[in-house]
Design a protein around this motif. Structure first.
Motif, PDB file in Angstrom:
ATOM      1  N   GLN A   1       0.902  -1.048   0.025  1.00  0.00           N
ATOM      2  CA  GLN A   1       0.093  -0.044   0.087  1.00  0.00           C
ATOM      3  C   GLN A   1       0.843   1.403   0.018  1.00  0.00           C
ATOM      4  O   GLN A   1       0.244   2.340   0.311  1.00  0.00           O
ATOM      5  CB  GLN A   1      -0.860   0.046   1.308  1.00  0.00           C
ATOM      6  CG  GLN A   1      -2.017  -1.079   1.101  1.00  0.00           C
ATOM      7  CD  GLN A   1      -3.025  -0.720   2.183  1.00  0.00           C
ATOM      8  OE1 GLN A   1      -2.854  -1.015   3.425  1.00  0.00           O
ATOM      9  NE2 GLN A   1      -4.373  -0.423   1.796  1.00  0.00           N
TER      10      GLN A   1
ATOM     11  N   ILE B   1     -13.237  -5.926  -4.930  1.00  0.00           N
ATOM     12  CA  ILE B   1     -13.407  -5.042  -4.057  1.00  0.00           C
ATOM     13  C   ILE B   1     -13.496  -3.390  -4.325  1.00  0.00           C
ATOM     14  O   ILE B   1     -13.960  -2.602  -3.881  1.00  0.00           O
ATOM     15  CB  ILE B   1     -12.523  -5.084  -2.519  1.00  0.00           C
ATOM     16  CG1 ILE B   1     -13.375  -4.330  -1.394  1.00  0.00           C
ATOM     17  CG2 ILE B   1     -11.101  -4.630  -3.013  1.00  0.00           C
ATOM     18  CD1 ILE B   1     -12.424  -4.473  -0.201  1.00  0.00           C
ATOM     19  N   ASN B   2     -12.666  -3.255  -5.353  1.00  0.00           N
ATOM     20  CA  ASN B   2     -12.649  -1.783  -6.109  1.00  0.00           C
ATOM     21  C   ASN B   2     -13.820  -1.641  -7.042  1.00  0.00           C
ATOM     22  O   ASN B   2     -13.781  -0.636  -7.392  1.00  0.00           O
ATOM     23  CB  ASN B   2     -11.135  -1.807  -6.643  1.00  0.00           C
ATOM     24  CG  ASN B   2      -9.950  -1.981  -5.785  1.00  0.00           C
ATOM     25  OD1 ASN B   2      -9.111  -2.869  -6.220  1.00  0.00           O
ATOM     26  ND2 ASN B   2     -10.011  -1.304  -4.740  1.00  0.00           N
TER      27      ASN B   2
ATOM     28  N   ASN C   1      -8.726  -0.235   0.708  1.00  0.00           N
ATOM     29  CA  ASN C   1      -8.867  -1.298  -0.562  1.00  0.00           C
ATOM     30  C   ASN C   1      -7.743  -0.999  -1.602  1.00  0.00           C
ATOM     31  O   ASN C   1      -7.628  -1.780  -2.319  1.00  0.00           O
ATOM     32  CB  ASN C   1     -10.214  -1.090  -0.824  1.00  0.00           C
ATOM     33  CG  ASN C   1     -10.443  -0.008  -1.889  1.00  0.00           C
ATOM     34  OD1 ASN C   1      -9.988   0.704  -2.527  1.00  0.00           O
ATOM     35  ND2 ASN C   1     -11.941   0.442  -1.675  1.00  0.00           N
TER      36      ASN C   1
END
Length: 258
Positions: free
Chosen positions: A10, A21-22, A34
């Motif tokens: 990240q 999830i995006n 995310n």
């Protein structure tokens, strides 16, 4: 390609990943929680790089068939991750026309009819490939896509306006309900009390036994928790009506009841 989650980062090192999830309905969503990146250069990733205009579909989850998006230039570079499908039109098919089909209720109903029903709902690439659409002359496809796209933009503008007004209202509520901002002429001290001191809170009641035709199957609507929405509205139930005798064993809602 099976991107190993333990190698995600990240810290914005490498290329951003497009995971299920995006993907939300009509757009890609990246935030501090995310957004993941991949920087392992030992793998040839060319075939997994997404292009502007690519359609991506999340293949897992409770909203499978409803979460899709078209990749924008601002999203790039972006890598296609497992359990996300990429759709790219061949010659003769308008990508925008294809997008409108994926955004349609036809696709949702199709996915609902073929998705797995046990565990986490999911669809396969084969099932997406087998979805049938009408194939029109290319210019007609484009005209249809342009009209529907204009409506998409109008709706999105309205959604953003509503969200801005909701955000403003939340700030207003914070200031007014806590006494941080007072109206001119009001300077008395505010008092904090429990609801039970100034109001009456009761639970609803249901006739027993459940399903007894003596109490159920009539014409009196029965308000349940699932019928109440977050925005302060309720949906009149279409099932689970009570008889008049069943209604007498319940607690009636009076006008103004919160």
């Amino acid at each position: 390609f099976a991107f190993k989650s333990e190698l995600f980062n990240q810290d914005h090192s490498g290329i951003r990943l497009c995971r299920g999830i995006n993907i939300t309905r009509g757009k890609l969503r990246f935030d501090s929680l995310n957004e993941m990146f991949w920087n392992d250069e030992s793998v040839d990733l060319k075939k997994y790089l997404l292009d502007q205009g690519d359609i991506v579909i999340s293949m897992d989850g409770s909203l499978v068939g409803r979460n899709f998006a078209m990749v924008q230039n601002a999203d790039l570079p972006l890598l296609l991750v497992q359990r996300v499908a990429r759709l790219r039109a061949k010659k003769g098919l308008s990508q925008d026309f294809l997008y409108q089909w994926i955004a349609s209720d036809h696709f949702v109903k199709y996915v609902d009819s073929v998705k797995t029903s046990s565990g986490i709902p999911h669809i396969s690439a084969t099932q997406i490939n087998e979805f049938k659409i009408t194939f029109l002359p290319y210019l007609e496809q484009q005209k249809i896509a342009v009209i529907l796209s204009k409506w998409d933009k109008t709706i999105e503008a309205q959604i953003q306006l509503i969200e801005a007004k909701e955000k403003y209202k939340k700030g207003l509520m914070q200031n007014l309900l806590t006494g941080e901002v007072r109206f001119p002429g009001f300077d008395e001290e505010w008092e904090e009390v429990e609801i039970q001191e100034i109001g009456n809170v009761i639970r609803g009641a249901s006739p027993r036994p459940k399903g007894d035709p003596k109490y159920y199957g009539g014409k009196v609507p029965r308000l349940m928790g699932k019928d109440v929405t977050r925005d302060g509205k309720y949906v009149t139930p279409s099932v689970d009506f009570l008889t008049e005798e069943g209604a007498l064993k319940s607690r009636p809602c009076k006008k103004g009841t919160l």
